[in-house]
Design a protein around this motif. Structure first.
Motif, PDB file in Angstrom:
ATOM      1  N   PRO A   6       0.818  -1.232   0.000  1.00 45.62           N
ATOM      2  CA  PRO A   6       0.000   0.000   0.000  1.00 45.62           C
ATOM      3  C   PRO A   6       0.847   1.276   0.000  1.00 45.62           C
ATOM      4  CG  PRO A   6      -0.917  -1.597   1.530  1.00 45.62           C
ATOM      5  CD  PRO A   6       0.353  -2.197   1.011  1.00 45.62           C
ATOM      6  N   ALA A   7       2.017   1.237   0.644  1.00 44.61           N
ATOM      7  CA  ALA A   7       2.848   2.452   0.673  1.00 44.61           C
ATOM      8  C   ALA A   7       3.368   2.825  -0.713  1.00 44.61           C
ATOM      9  CB  ALA A   7       4.021   2.245   1.627  1.00 44.61           C
ATOM     10  N   LEU A   8       3.246   1.890  -1.669  1.00 42.78           N
ATOM     11  CA  LEU A   8       3.777   2.150  -3.014  1.00 42.78           C
ATOM     12  C   LEU A   8       2.695   2.356  -4.061  1.00 42.78           C
ATOM     13  CD1 LEU A   8       6.711  -0.435  -3.100  1.00 42.78           C
ATOM     14  CD2 LEU A   8       6.815   2.030  -2.688  1.00 42.78           C
ATOM     15  N   TYR A   9       1.438   2.410  -3.619  1.00 41.39           N
ATOM     16  CA  TYR A   9       0.363   2.568  -4.598  1.00 41.39           C
ATOM     17  C   TYR A   9       0.626   3.774  -5.498  1.00 41.39           C
ATOM     18  CZ  TYR A   9      -2.627  -0.901  -2.206  1.00 41.39           C
ATOM     19  OH  TYR A   9      -3.147  -2.039  -1.669  1.00 41.39           O
ATOM     20  N   HIS A  52       3.314   4.763  -6.660  1.00 41.82           N
ATOM     21  CA  HIS A  52       4.370   4.528  -7.659  1.00 41.82           C
ATOM     22  C   HIS A  52       3.903   3.687  -8.827  1.00 41.82           C
ATOM     23  CE1 HIS A  52       7.697   6.529  -5.772  1.00 41.82           C
ATOM     24  NE2 HIS A  52       7.080   6.233  -4.643  1.00 41.82           N
ATOM     25  N   SER A  53       2.679   3.199  -8.735  1.00 42.56           N
ATOM     26  CA  SER A  53       2.131   2.423  -9.847  1.00 42.56           C
ATOM     27  C   SER A  53       1.377   3.349 -10.780  1.00 42.56           C
ATOM     28  CB  SER A  53       1.178   1.350  -9.300  1.00 42.56           C
ATOM     29  OG  SER A  53       0.485   0.754 -10.372  1.00 42.56           O
ATOM     30  N   PRO A  54       1.445   3.081 -12.075  1.00 37.98           N
ATOM     31  CA  PRO A  54       0.607   3.869 -12.993  1.00 37.98           C
ATOM     32  C   PRO A  54      -0.877   3.545 -12.851  1.00 37.98           C
ATOM     33  CG  PRO A  54       1.851   2.183 -14.199  1.00 37.98           C
ATOM     34  CD  PRO A  54       2.310   2.125 -12.775  1.00 37.98           C
ATOM     35  N   ILE A  55      -1.172   2.485 -12.078  1.00 36.37           N
ATOM     36  CA  ILE A  55      -2.580   2.085 -11.901  1.00 36.37           C
ATOM     37  C   ILE A  55      -3.155   2.767 -10.658  1.00 36.37           C
ATOM     38  CG2 ILE A  55      -4.123   0.092 -11.576  1.00 36.37           C
ATOM     39  CD1 ILE A  55      -2.601   0.309 -14.305  1.00 36.37           C
ATOM     40  N   ARG A  56      -4.436   3.130 -10.734  1.00 34.56           N
ATOM     41  CA  ARG A  56      -5.092   3.844  -9.620  1.00 34.56           C
ATOM     42  C   ARG A  56      -5.093   3.020  -8.337  1.00 34.56           C
ATOM     43  NH1 ARG A  56     -10.308   4.951 -12.617  1.00 34.56           N
ATOM     44  NH2 ARG A  56     -11.126   3.684 -10.926  1.00 34.56           N
ATOM     45  N   ALA A  57      -4.903   3.723  -7.207  1.00 34.35           N
ATOM     46  CA  ALA A  57      -4.799   3.049  -5.907  1.00 34.35           C
ATOM     47  C   ALA A  57      -6.038   2.200  -5.610  1.00 34.35           C
ATOM     48  CB  ALA A  57      -4.586   4.077  -4.808  1.00 34.35           C
ATOM     49  N   ASP A  58      -7.226   2.677  -5.974  1.00 33.67           N
ATOM     50  CA  ASP A  58      -8.422   1.900  -5.623  1.00 33.67           C
ATOM     51  C   ASP A  58      -8.457   0.564  -6.372  1.00 33.67           C
ATOM     52  OD1 ASP A  58      -8.870   3.702  -7.904  1.00 33.67           O
ATOM     53  OD2 ASP A  58     -10.879   2.851  -7.953  1.00 33.67           O
ATOM     54  N   ARG A  59      -7.754   0.498  -7.492  1.00 37.91           N
ATOM     55  CA  ARG A  59      -7.698  -0.785  -8.208  1.00 37.91           C
ATOM     56  C   ARG A  59      -6.624  -1.707  -7.635  1.00 37.91           C
ATOM     57  NH1 ARG A  59      -8.844   1.411 -14.301  1.00 37.91           N
ATOM     58  NH2 ARG A  59     -11.076   1.528 -13.975  1.00 37.91           N
ATOM     59  N   LEU A  60      -5.658  -1.130  -6.934  1.00 32.17           N
ATOM     60  CA  LEU A  60      -4.550  -1.939  -6.400  1.00 32.17           C
ATOM     61  C   LEU A  60      -4.896  -2.562  -5.051  1.00 32.17           C
ATOM     62  CD1 LEU A  60      -1.589   0.437  -7.292  1.00 32.17           C
ATOM     63  CD2 LEU A  60      -2.207  -1.705  -8.417  1.00 32.17           C
ATOM     64  N   ALA A  61      -5.869  -1.973  -4.358  1.00 34.40           N
ATOM     65  CA  ALA A  61      -6.221  -2.484  -3.029  1.00 34.40           C
ATOM     66  C   ALA A  61      -6.591  -3.963  -3.126  1.00 34.40           C
ATOM     67  CB  ALA A  61      -7.371  -1.673  -2.446  1.00 34.40           C
ATOM     68  N   GLY A  62      -5.953  -4.784  -2.318  1.00 30.08           N
ATOM     69  CA  GLY A  62      -6.273  -6.217  -2.283  1.00 30.08           C
ATOM     70  C   GLY A  62      -5.596  -7.048  -3.355  1.00 30.08           C
ATOM     71  N   VAL A  63      -4.736  -6.454  -4.170  1.00 30.04           N
ATOM     72  CA  VAL A  63      -4.063  -7.262  -5.193  1.00 30.04           C
ATOM     73  C   VAL A  63      -3.066  -8.204  -4.528  1.00 30.04           C
ATOM     74  CG1 VAL A  63      -2.489  -7.256  -7.171  1.00 30.04           C
ATOM     75  CG2 VAL A  63      -4.323  -5.549  -7.023  1.00 30.04           C
ATOM     76  N   ALA A  79       2.786  -6.941 -14.807  1.00 30.22           N
ATOM     77  CA  ALA A  79       2.328  -7.036 -13.410  1.00 30.22           C
ATOM     78  C   ALA A  79       3.283  -6.326 -12.451  1.00 30.22           C
ATOM     79  CB  ALA A  79       2.174  -8.505 -13.013  1.00 30.22           C
ATOM     80  N   ALA A  80       4.564  -6.242 -12.830  1.00 31.03           N
ATOM     81  CA  ALA A  80       5.532  -5.541 -11.969  1.00 31.03           C
ATOM     82  C   ALA A  80       5.114  -4.094 -11.785  1.00 31.03           C
ATOM     83  CB  ALA A  80       6.933  -5.617 -12.569  1.00 31.03           C
ATOM     84  N   MET A  81       4.410  -3.562 -12.771  1.00 32.68           N
ATOM     85  CA  MET A  81       3.977  -2.165 -12.676  1.00 32.68           C
ATOM     86  C   MET A  81       2.839  -1.981 -11.674  1.00 32.68           C
ATOM     87  SD  MET A  81       5.965  -0.256 -14.387  1.00 32.68           S
ATOM     88  CE  MET A  81       7.122  -1.297 -13.520  1.00 32.68           C
ATOM     89  N   LEU A  82       2.142  -3.064 -11.340  1.00 32.33           N
ATOM     90  CA  LEU A  82       1.157  -2.966 -10.261  1.00 32.33           C
ATOM     91  C   LEU A  82       1.881  -2.735  -8.947  1.00 32.33           C
ATOM     92  CD1 LEU A  82      -1.044  -6.077 -11.192  1.00 32.33           C
ATOM     93  CD2 LEU A  82      -1.562  -3.679 -11.714  1.00 32.33           C
ATOM     94  N   ALA A  83       3.040  -3.413  -8.805  1.00 27.44           N
ATOM     95  CA  ALA A  83       3.804  -3.303  -7.555  1.00 27.44           C
ATOM     96  C   ALA A  83       4.579  -1.994  -7.484  1.00 27.44           C
ATOM     97  CB  ALA A  83       4.760  -4.497  -7.433  1.00 27.44           C
ATOM     98  N   GLY A  84       4.878  -1.400  -8.639  1.00 27.55           N
ATOM     99  CA  GLY A  84       5.522  -0.095  -8.630  1.00 27.55           C
ATOM    100  C   GLY A  84       6.902  -0.049  -9.236  1.00 27.55           C
ATOM    101  N   SER A  85       7.573  -1.214  -9.370  1.00 26.98           N
ATOM    102  CA  SER A  85       8.906  -1.204  -9.977  1.00 26.98           C
ATOM    103  C   SER A  85       9.307  -2.605 -10.419  1.00 26.98           C
ATOM    104  CB  SER A  85       9.951  -0.708  -8.967  1.00 26.98           C
ATOM    105  OG  SER A  85      11.263  -0.921  -9.450  1.00 26.98           O
ATOM    106  N   MET A  86      10.103  -2.645 -11.473  1.00 32.82           N
ATOM    107  CA  MET A  86      10.692  -3.928 -11.891  1.00 32.82           C
ATOM    108  C   MET A  86      11.622  -4.468 -10.809  1.00 32.82           C
ATOM    109  SD  MET A  86       9.870  -5.239 -14.757  1.00 32.82           S
ATOM    110  CE  MET A  86      11.261  -6.275 -15.218  1.00 32.82           C
TER     111      MET A  86
END
Ligand code: NAD
Ligand code: IPM
Ligand code: MN
Length: 376
Positions: free
Chosen positions: A112-115, A117-128, A249-256
């Protein structure tokens, strides 16, 4: 416990992140009493330069005799000549094939602290929280190849057995998680994908009736991975699709620099490596993110050495650093590779308490030597 680990630093940032893995293993050995015997061997461009082979015989032999293998990265512009008869990447492919490492686990669990840094919106990353199980020793990577001046061919071939064994591993993993399995294929075009689909449906019906099976075409899957990533649990797919989808998928996490992996077979040592490459743009600058490598060490501790508590300790230390902003620049921090890795070790020291721990952190479940922990 005692374990023999072959280290294959490779090229570019590979040796830089490998040096941090070694420091971590040294620290864990000191704090827990475990003995990790590490041996460095050549692979990739470094091996081509030294001995003219991407996977020298003594490197493969050392891997075979180990409990686990840790790899940095291979490749780089120096060896990119399209006319070259030998490439660094061939060393890695041979290693995977020779060790029979057909199941490649790539977990993706954005912090969550890196949401941000992802190009994807935080509300879509919650629970991934997903794992891609990538088939690793078949398909286009290993089919017959023809390379002529004006024609080239890569054959994609899969057998029922190759599909069944990796889908079975994915099914067993899904059973220990949220019981959702997604097959990604291209069955509207490829004969191999139609085989994947038929074999997977039959296998799930027969052996995993308790799982929910979803089937997606790979082009749509690439979209769903961004639009509804939290819906996925375990994704199983062929070699090439798995390669491409996990960089996405690495971009969901924020970095390669965050994604680790474990490559496992039915017997023999597992291979652990970050999913990123040799990052020539970062090499030699002490700025590559070491966390994917440290998390790969954690996967090795868990899957090949049976040191589950130690694995959790490493993961927790990395996550605490992320939360505290003790990161490299790719994640918005100001630390270099060595500093970020030292920050992880500092947290491990604080957690265990230097000098306090004499015996193993956990002794209840000693891993069998050369174990591979996919099968339950
Ligand atoms: P790459 O993964 O090396 O780099 C892609 C991008 O991610 C770059 O912008 C890079 O700076 C960034 N990146 C990668 N690792 C990072 C890290 N630890 N911290 C911060 N940022 C990081 O992919 P590429 O540039 O397409 O390939 C470079 C070379 O690596 C090629 O020769 C390729 O064949 C090879 N490669 C090797 C492996 C492997 O050994 N497992 C994997 C992928 C690519
Ligand atoms: C990976 C890499 C490798 C692959 C290359 C370096 C052969 O991209 O591990 O993801 O394509 O499998
Ligand atoms: Mn890749």
């Amino acid at each position: 416990m005692q374990a023999t680990i072959t280290l294959l630093p490779g090229d570019g940032i590979g040796p830089e992140v490998m040096a941090e893995a070694e420091l971590l293993l040294d620290q864990l050995a000191r704090l827990t009493g475990h003995e990790f015997q590490t041996h460095r061997r050549l692979i990739g461009g470094a091996a081509i330069d030294a001995v003219g082979q991407a996977l020298p015989g003594n490197s493969l032999a050392a891997c075979r005799q180990s409990d686990a293998v840790l790899l940095g990265a291979v490749g780089g512009p120096k060896w990119d000549d399209p006319d070259a008869s030998i490439r660094p990447e061939q060393g890695l492919l041979q290693l995977r094939q020779q060790l029979g490492l057909y199941a490649n686990l790539r977990p993706v669990c954005p912090h969550p602290a890196l949401y941000g840094h992802s190009p994807i919106r935080a509300d879509r990353l919650a629970g991934v929280d997903l794992v891609v199980v990538r088939e690793l020793t078949g398909g286009l990577y290993f089919g017959r190849k023809i390379a002529l001046a004006d024609m080239a061919e890569d054959v994609c071939r899969y057998t029922r057995e190759e599909i069944e064994r990796v889908v079975r591993q994915a099914g067993q993993l899904a059973r220990r998680r949220r019981r959702r399995l997604t097959l990604v294929d291209k069955a509207n075009v490829l004969a191999t994908s139609r085989l994947w689909r038929r074999v997977t449906q039959e296998l799930v019906q027969r052996e995993f009736p308790d799982l929910t099976l979803e089937i997606l075409l790979v082009d749509a899957a690439a979209m769903h991975l961004l639009s509804r990533p939290a819906d996925f649990d375990v994704i199983v797919t062929e070699n090439l699709f798995g390669d491409i989808l996990t960089d996405e998928a690495a971009m969901l996490a924020g970095s390669m620099g965050l994604l680790p992996s474990a490559s496992l077979g039915d017997s023999g040592p597992g291979l652990y490596e970050p999913i990123h490459g040799s990052a020539p743009d970062l090499a030699g600058r002490d700025c590559a993110n070491p966390f994917a490598m440290l998390l790969s060490v954690a996967m090795m501790l868990e899957h090949s050495l049976g040191l589950v508590e130690e694995a959790r300790l490493v993961e927790k230390a990395v996550h605490d650093c992320i939360e505290a902003g003790e990161t490299t620049v790719d994640l918005g921090g100001v630390l270099g590779t060595r500093e970020a890795s030292a920050a992880v070790r500092a947290r491990i020291s604080n957690k265990i308490g230097v000098g306090e721990q004499k015996g193993p952190v956990r002794s209840a479940v000693e891993a069998p030597a050369r174990s591979v922990a996919l099968s339950s």
